[in-house]
Design an enzyme around this catalytic site. Structure first.
Site, PDB file in Angstrom:
ATOM      1  N   ASP A 216       5.551  -0.292   5.049  1.00 16.01           N
ATOM      2  CA  ASP A 216       4.991  -0.913   3.854  1.00 16.01           C
ATOM      3  C   ASP A 216       6.088  -0.852   2.795  1.00 16.01           C
ATOM      4  O   ASP A 216       6.326   0.194   2.204  1.00 16.01           O
ATOM      5  CB  ASP A 216       3.737  -0.131   3.421  1.00 16.01           C
ATOM      6  CG  ASP A 216       3.133  -0.693   2.138  1.00 16.01           C
ATOM      7  OD1 ASP A 216       3.665  -1.684   1.607  1.00 16.01           O
ATOM      8  OD2 ASP A 216       2.128  -0.126   1.674  1.00 16.01           O
TER       9      ASP A 216
ATOM     10  N   ASP B 153      -6.276  -5.830  -2.963  1.00 13.57           N
ATOM     11  CA  ASP B 153      -5.064  -5.016  -2.908  1.00 13.57           C
ATOM     12  C   ASP B 153      -4.341  -5.083  -4.244  1.00 13.57           C
ATOM     13  O   ASP B 153      -3.669  -6.066  -4.552  1.00 13.57           O
ATOM     14  CB  ASP B 153      -4.166  -5.536  -1.770  1.00 13.57           C
ATOM     15  CG  ASP B 153      -2.847  -4.767  -1.681  1.00 13.57           C
ATOM     16  OD1 ASP B 153      -2.574  -3.930  -2.559  1.00 13.57           O
ATOM     17  OD2 ASP B 153      -2.097  -5.016  -0.723  1.00 13.57           O
TER      18      ASP B 153
END
Lengths: 107, 625
Positions: B25, B206
């Site tokens: 990520d 998100d």
């Protein structure tokens, strides 16, 4: 001392053999490797070896060599679906410990 | 416990010969790496036990670098050489960066992408990201004891082609093999979907450090399908820090944050972030800043004051959420679960807004900081070939912009609408415009606007060898097909003769930095104007077709008309032609076209009768039957 398949496992073996287009049955074996000492293998069978033992379970042939049978006796092979994943699972009464990934075990 | 599959005789793989794969990520604020070990996905800590690596790189004189926490600690003292939130500059040009003036960096206008001039020379965002990726790679290889075979790196769903390409370039520079880039929300869904075998329709909210993404995904029978995506590539936790910093400045009579020295800006932003985090569990948080000219200024921020400061930002996320829901054609009741991703969703402010909108408690079981990396690790594991065969799950993506072809009048006929799930195949029939036309030029376009000029041209090709026929009598089937990798192929086929032309296009290829989002914005802002323009162009095409047809008819069958009838038709034709030339408004053009239709109605009937008489002449009923 025998080795058996659950009905679900037998169905899947039958389907896999048909898809493959031939083969005598399914070979279960044990190899010495992996993090817990022994590892299962699962293969199609095209020809039998001298020390092979053949079991019938739910209409399918299960082939195990005599050395492996010592560690596989009483094993039931199941076919399961876990989440999105599906595959065979060994229920082996001889195994004392499984490793986290389930591919190897200790007796 | 892993499940086994049947192997060919003698082909059983030795256990634990897994190819090492990891999910990364690469975040705006923090980055992390996760991997699957013994069928369990987990994030890998560094030697100090920290999972999150702050995405901060500090360049030192003499070529050395500091990374992560170390760089972050020195951010305040050396702001110009300490690059944070570099993800925001990926694949962007200087003109794209509206906030450039508020940042302490010396930007240079590199070729296509912005550069940052540091004490160690000019660095591109790709190079800075590569430093972060290298550190993560080294961490993973030290933990797993071998080189990584491949990685899955996540990117915001909103990232356009240039930003995705820049991410891939950074990975290559860091010595990583990218198995694929994965949309962050999709990775989050994988993390939840696999661990819980959940089915249903999910909204993934998100809110990270620098980006906001909302995605609507459906999970059924092991298939993930992205129904819609939306978001804002420049909205995140950093903006809340800036809002607090601006508020603090206002409290103490400082004009703007930019009015402070770079060091002070950094200190204040760091203090603002701290205050924000404190407010997630406390009702108030202290803020203080040591002024360069001496003295300390202080304020206390309450949770309700912060809620007020953050409200416009949260409102932005909620309007993007509403838009995505509309795109997915879903109501609140259709959503079976809401997943929160990103550290900023720890803010009660964000959680409350999401809970209120969806009328349910969002899922937070997996650490919102780790959930994306964990999903990426699971996907990487499968792509590296460690999953049992047959366990690969299908990931459906969407095409970000509509695809279509140019039709008469410079209009775009959309064939595949935006947000269609991939793979997809759609076909539509078109016809010729002129009598005897034997070739057709096909122009493939991408975009939401109604006119060719406002959409992006992807490709042109020609279909030749069309059998000559009356205008409108030919059936040409144009098929659009996008495969799972996003490769578009367009085929045009004349139905009678079977002549065919074909082209393959990569739709996102070469799309500029912010073009996708700009094109979307543009379309939303100009839809009304487009509708009017479309109506006008369609009316013009109709009128022109009517003129052509009348002209042909007059040339062939003027004998069927009386002189004053011919005069009336000519007059009506002239009126229409005049309207066309002067680009007259759509209503007037339509009235004149209808009038032309009316005067020629009788003529058309007479022509029809004449040709039927001609066809029947000399035949008896017997031969007809």
């Amino acid at each position: 001392m025998s080795v058996s398949l659950t009905p679900a496992a037998a169905r899947h073996v039958e389907k896999s053999l048909a898809k493959r287009g031939g083969g005598i049955g399914l070979r279960l074996a044990v190899k010495t490797s992996g993090c817990s000492g022994f590892a299962y293998t699962l293969e199609f069978v095209d020809k039998l070896n001298e020390d092979d033992q053949c079991f019938e379970s739910n209409g399918m042939k299960v082939i195990v060599d005599s050395r492996s049978l010592a560690m596989l006796g009483g094993t039931e092979l199941d076919f399961v679906r876990e989440g999105l994943n599906e595959g065979f699972k060994f229920n082996n009464p001889n195994a004392k410990a499984n490793c986290g990934c389930g591919e190897s075990f200790a007796v | 416990m892993a499940l086994m599959q049947i192997a060919e005789p003698g082909q059983s793989a030795a256990p634990h010969q897994h190819r090492l794969a990891a999910g990364i990520d690469l975040g705006t604020t923090n980055s992390l790496i996760a991997t699957v070990q013994s069928a369990v996905a987990r994030a890998l800590p560094d030697e100090n036990g920290a999972l999150l690596l702050p995405s901060v790189v500090r360049y030192l004189p003499g070529g050395g670098i500091e990374l992560g926490h170390e760089a972050q600690d020195n951010q305040a003292s050396d702001p110009q050489n300490t690059i944070a939130s570099v993800k925001r500059f990926m694949g962007r040009s200087l003109s794209d960066l509206k906030e450039a003036a508020n940042l302490p960096y010396k930007f240079t206008d590199g070729s296509g992408m912005v550069g940052i001039s540091t004490v160690a020379g000019e660095r591109s965002p790709v190079q800075v990201s590569a430093e972060i990726l290298t550190a993560l790679r080294e961490r993973a290889e030290a933990t797993m004891g071998g080189p990584l075979a491949g990685v899955v790196i996540t990117v915001p769903a909103y990232f356009d082609d240039a930003q995705r390409q820049a991410t891939k370039d950074a990975a290559r520079l860091a010595g990583l093999t990218v198995l694929r880039l994965l949309n962050e929300p999709t990775a989050a869904a994988i993390a939840y979907g696999l661990d819980k075998a959940a089915e249903g329709t999910f909204a993934i909210y998100d809110l990270g450090g620098g980006t906001f993404d909302i995605s609507i995904l459906s999970l059924t029978k092991g298939v993930f399908e992205v129904l819609a995506t939306g978001g804002d590539s420049a909205l995140g936790g950093d903006d809340f820090d800036h809002a607090i910093a601006d508020w603090f400045c206002a409290q103490h009579g400082i004009n703007t944050l930019a009015a402070l020295a770079p060091t002070q800006q950094r200190s204040l932003l760091a203090a603002a972030r701290k205050a924000k985090e404190v407010l997630s569990s406390n009702d108030s948080a202290p803020l203080s800043l040591t002024r360069a000219e001496g003295g300390v200024i202080e304020s206390t921020l309450s949770r309700s004051q912060f809620a007020e400061l953050g409200a416009p930002l949260i409102a932005k996320t909620m309007s993007a959420t509403k838009r995505a829901m509309r795109d997915a054609k879903l109501g609140i009741d259709d959503i079976t679960g809401v997943v929160l991703v990103g550290g900023s969703t720890r803010m009660p402010l964000a959680r409350d807004a999401v809970r209120e909108f969806f009328g349910r408690d969002p899922l937070v079981d997996i650490d919102p900081d780790q959930v994306v990396a964990i999903g990426a690790a699971l996907q990487a594991n499968v792509l590296a070939g460690n999953g049992a065969s047959g366990s690969e799950w299908l990931l459906l993506d969407v095409c970000p912009l509509s695809l279509g072809i140019e039709t008469m009048g410079g209009l775009v006929e959309k064939i595949i609408p935006r947000n269609s799930t991939l793979p997809i195949a759609r076909a539509q029939e078109f016809t010729t415009f002129k009598d005897g036309q034997t070739a057709m030029s096909l122009h493939v376009l991408q975009g939401e606007r109604e006119t060719v000029a406002h959409c992006r041209s992807l490709a042109r090709f020609e279909l030749r060898g069309i059998p000559p026929a009356m205008a409108g009598a030919v059936h040409i089937r144009v098929s659009f097909q996008i495969d799972a990798d996003g490769l578009l192929s367009v085929t045009a086929r004349e139905q009678v003769s079977g002549v065919e032309a074909h082209i393959e296009v990569k739709p996102s290829y070469g799309l500029g930095d912010t073009e996708i989002s700009a094109m979307l914005q543009d379309a939303i802002g100009s839809s009304k104007e487009d509708m009017l323009l479309r109506a006008l162009r369609e009316a013009q095409v109709d009128a022109r077709r009517m003129l052509d047809a009348t002209e042909t008819a007059l040339a062939e069958d003027a004998a069927l008309l009386a002189p004053d009838e011919i005069k009336a038709i000519h007059h009506a034709m002239f009126m229409v032609g005049d309207m066309l030339e002067t680009d007259a408004p759509v209503e007037e053009l339509r009235i004149k076209t209808v009038a032309l239709g009316a005067v020629t109605d009788d003529f058309a009937a007479r022509r029809m009768n004449a040709s039927i008489r001609k066809a029947l002449a000399g035949r008896t009923m017997d031969t007809l039957a």
